[in-house]
Design a protein around this motif. Structure first.
Motif, PDB file in Angstrom:
ATOM      1  N   THR A  21       5.723  -3.641  -5.469  1.00 23.62           N
ATOM      2  CA  THR A  21       7.142  -3.553  -5.103  1.00 23.62           C
ATOM      3  C   THR A  21       7.792  -4.925  -5.191  1.00 23.62           C
ATOM      4  O   THR A  21       8.900  -5.078  -5.723  1.00 23.62           O
ATOM      5  N   THR A  22       7.104  -5.942  -4.677  1.00 23.07           N
ATOM      6  CA  THR A  22       7.652  -7.298  -4.720  1.00 23.07           C
ATOM      7  C   THR A  22       7.904  -7.727  -6.163  1.00 23.07           C
ATOM      8  O   THR A  22       8.926  -8.337  -6.475  1.00 23.07           O
ATOM      9  N   VAL A  32       0.618 -14.178  -7.812  1.00 28.52           N
ATOM     10  CA  VAL A  32       1.886 -13.431  -7.809  1.00 28.52           C
ATOM     11  C   VAL A  32       2.764 -13.986  -8.940  1.00 28.52           C
ATOM     12  O   VAL A  32       3.488 -14.954  -8.750  1.00 28.52           O
ATOM     13  N   PRO A  33       2.695 -13.363 -10.104  1.00 26.89           N
ATOM     14  CA  PRO A  33       3.346 -13.963 -11.282  1.00 26.89           C
ATOM     15  C   PRO A  33       4.837 -13.659 -11.387  1.00 26.89           C
ATOM     16  O   PRO A  33       5.323 -13.195 -12.420  1.00 26.89           O
ATOM     17  N   SER A  87      -3.171  -5.331  -6.706  1.00 30.16           N
ATOM     18  CA  SER A  87      -4.124  -4.546  -5.918  1.00 30.16           C
ATOM     19  C   SER A  87      -3.487  -3.971  -4.663  1.00 30.16           C
ATOM     20  O   SER A  87      -4.191  -3.540  -3.755  1.00 30.16           O
ATOM     21  N   SER A  88      -2.162  -4.010  -4.573  1.00 25.57           N
ATOM     22  CA  SER A  88      -1.515  -3.435  -3.384  1.00 25.57           C
ATOM     23  C   SER A  88      -0.131  -2.912  -3.734  1.00 25.57           C
ATOM     24  O   SER A  88       0.509  -3.379  -4.681  1.00 25.57           O
ATOM     25  N   ASN A  89       0.313  -1.951  -2.937  1.00 27.16           N
ATOM     26  CA  ASN A  89       1.665  -1.408  -3.113  1.00 27.16           C
ATOM     27  C   ASN A  89       2.710  -2.489  -2.885  1.00 27.16           C
ATOM     28  O   ASN A  89       3.692  -2.596  -3.618  1.00 27.16           O
ATOM     29  N   THR A  90       2.461  -3.333  -1.870  1.00 27.74           N
ATOM     30  CA  THR A  90       3.438  -4.371  -1.536  1.00 27.74           C
ATOM     31  C   THR A  90       3.667  -5.291  -2.722  1.00 27.74           C
ATOM     32  O   THR A  90       4.803  -5.629  -3.061  1.00 27.74           O
ATOM     33  N   GLU A 117       0.875   7.576  -5.089  1.00 32.86           N
ATOM     34  CA  GLU A 117       2.167   8.288  -5.025  1.00 32.86           C
ATOM     35  C   GLU A 117       3.303   7.278  -5.028  1.00 32.86           C
ATOM     36  O   GLU A 117       4.296   7.428  -5.727  1.00 32.86           O
ATOM     37  N   LYS A 118       3.119   6.224  -4.214  1.00 32.73           N
ATOM     38  CA  LYS A 118       4.171   5.205  -4.096  1.00 32.73           C
ATOM     39  C   LYS A 118       4.297   4.427  -5.409  1.00 32.73           C
ATOM     40  O   LYS A 118       5.389   4.034  -5.802  1.00 32.73           O
ATOM     41  N   ILE A 119       3.180   4.196  -6.056  1.00 30.97           N
ATOM     42  CA  ILE A 119       3.237   3.478  -7.341  1.00 30.97           C
ATOM     43  C   ILE A 119       4.003   4.331  -8.351  1.00 30.97           C
ATOM     44  O   ILE A 119       4.871   3.843  -9.075  1.00 30.97           O
ATOM     45  N   ARG A 120       3.685   5.616  -8.351  1.00 27.44           N
ATOM     46  CA  ARG A 120       4.351   6.507  -9.301  1.00 27.44           C
ATOM     47  C   ARG A 120       5.858   6.520  -9.056  1.00 27.44           C
ATOM     48  O   ARG A 120       6.660   6.535  -9.988  1.00 27.44           O
TER      49      ARG A 120
END
Ligand SMILES: Cc1cc2nc3c(=O)[nH]c(=O)nc-3n(C[C@H](O)[C@H](O)[C@H](O)COP(=O)(O)O)c2cc1C
Length: 490
Positions: free
Chosen positions: A223-224, A158-159, A217-220, A273-276
């Motif tokens: 977002t973080t 998590v950079p 590799s994840s939406n979370t 969709e969420k990434i977009r």
């Protein structure tokens, strides 16, 4: 961001995406990315091999602190190359407070790789690091920035604190990076520091701040990164579990299928969709190395794709030719197989391995290897009973690991990736003139798919073949703007 590349050639360590490959891709207007992993060892070994072609000497000549470049040359260059059975010189291993010799080597090595990748064209070049390999981050990033790197791409962790480092180094300001130490307690001193001004000891022009791309590799995690990073995150690579190299572990319960591979499911699929909706550019990775997948990515709103496997086996990649050809032969005879090894990597991330006779993918071949840990890039920092920082790797001799508080069950199936990856690229260590380190090749699941890049009757293909095939139907391949050379000093 304007003029984004449609294709990112993924960073591939160690030394697979070297300056030659990244240059070939960037020259075509796509984004070539050098791997920033273990570049210090790679430079030291290239010099001990006699610097074939004189490229390292050429890069050293451009380094802005000539006396430092000279020290590196004097320490490692062997005229004509070391004797074949002679071992490479051991380097000090990285730690929270690495030696000046290692720090200099690290800065210089990152500079050279980026400088050479940028030579002969005006397009940007990126560099890739794995967040988990934290010790060399600060000197590595600074070296790459001295050479005008256009993008820093980082995954495997998590950079959050890297964007801020880029901001500070652009002004040659000091930066720190917090080392993850297992068992650390409040008040422990874990901060690694790098002071550019002190290091260079002279006035240098401001540097361009590279764009920062987080590989997630994840939406979370995406977002973080946007919420909590200490500087601008300019984009994401969304990497699925079919990608070559290390993969994020499956979410939820860790289960293996009947072949012993980790089982991924619905929860491991990223919601695009969420990434977009996050509003930053993104590229899709993991089995996207075909024109159809590029189109699919663009339809999903991505800026393009990141591709690794297809480039890993092209002529310009750093994998030693005989290993490349062995893999390509398997691809042509449709016998290529990839195994997602849940335990091999000391990082504890699943690691994909191409099954190849005589390589460390075979258990009995690995069992015959003396269990030695002497490169140490994947070592974990831990708190010793006396409150100091110790280092251990689950692939080191079991008794040593256990004596450092490691759990014996964590050593089972672990493989020394550091030495294997150096062997992959033709820099295998030889031990007492008897044992020579063997390769362990990684690849994405779609290894057989690279057959599409082999023209009829051909046994190899180039990076340009890959770009041309991926871009079929998309008009002229160049989609990025050249960079202005007045913002960089190299
Ligand atoms: C040989 C090889 C080495 C890799 N090494 C790294 C690495 O050091 N860092 C990283 O972030 N990704 C690494 N990757 C992943 C690629 O950058 C890329 O995201 C991935 O290969 C894309 O999926 P594909 O293999 O299906 O094309 C590696 C992939 C391969 C094939």
């Amino acid at each position: 961001m304007d003029n984004l590349p449609a294709i990112i050639q993924g960073g591939m360590g160690a030394g697979v995406s070297n300056w030659r490959l990244a240059r070939a891709v960037s020259q075509l207007g796509q984004l070539g990315v050098v791997s920033g992993t273990a570049l210090d060892s790679i430079l030291a070994r290239r010099l001990q091999d006699g610097d074939p072609g004189g490229h390292m000497r050429h890069g050293l000549d451009q380094f802005p602190i000539p006396e430092m470049a000279q020290r590196v040359w004097q320490a490692y260059y062997v005229p004509g190359g070391k004797a074949e059975r002679a071992p490479y010189r051991s380097l000090p291993t990285h730690s929270k407070d690495s030696s000046t010799e290692l720090t200099e080597l690290c800065v210089v090595a990152n500079f050279i790789e980026v400088f050479l990748a940028r030579e002969g064209h005006d397009y940007p070049v990126g560099i890739n690091y794995l967040e988990k390999l934290q010790h060399p981050h600060l000197p590595s990033i600074y070296g790459a920035m001295l050479a005008g790197v256009g993008y820093v791409l980082m995954g495997a962790g998590v950079p959050l604190k890297v964007p801020g480092v880029l901001d500070r180094f652009a002004h040659h300001e000091a930066a720190t990076y917090l080392l993850q130490v297992t068992g650390a307690q409040d008040g422990d001193e874990r901060s690694m520091a790098f002071q550019p001004r002190e290091f260079v000891g002279r006035q240098l022009p401001e540097l361009a701040r590279p764009k920062f791309i987080a590989i997630v590799s994840s939406n979370t995690l995406a977002t973080t990164m946007l919420k909590r990073a200490n500087g601008n995150v300019d984009g994401f690579v969304i990497e699925g579990y079919t990608a070559g190299g290390h993969n994020a572990p499956p979410r939820g319960k860790f289960q293996l299928d009947e072949n012993g591979e980790a089982i991924y499911g619905e929860r491991d699929v990223v919601d695009l969709e969420k990434i977009r909706a996050l509003g930053v550019p993104f590229w899709l990775a993991g089995g996207y190395g075909s024109p159809e997948k590029l189109e699919q990515a663009l339809v999903a709103g991505a800026a393009g794709i990141q591709v690794g496997t297809a480039f890993a086996f092209c002529e310009e990649s750093g994998i030693e030719d005989r290993h490349k050809l062995a893999v390509l032969n398997k691809v042509r005879s449709r016998t290529a197989r990839v195994f997602t090894d849940p335990v091999a990597s000391p990082t504890s991330f699943p690691f994909k391995v191409a099954l190849l006779e005589g390589s460390l993918s075979e258990q009995e071949v690995y069992a015959a290897r003396p269990r030695i840990c002497d490169l140490g890039y994947l070592r974990e920092a831990y708190r010793t009973p006396l409150g100091a920082i110790g280092y251990r790797c689950p692939a080191e001799p079991v008794t040593t690991y256990v004596s450092k508080g490691g759990r014996v069950e964590d050593t089972v199936g672990k493989k020394c990736l550091c030495n294997a990856l150096m062997a992959n690229i033709g820099h295998a260590q030889t031990r007492n003139g008897k044992y020579t380190e063997l390769p362990l090749i990684t690849s994405g699941n779609d290894l057989t798919g690279i057959a599409r890049f082999l023209s009829p009757g051909m046994s190899t293909y180039t990076a340009a073949d890959v770009v041309a095939k991926l871009m079929i139907g998309w008009g002229p391949p160049a989609s990025q703007s050249p960079v202005s050379s007045d913002t960089i000093i190299a």
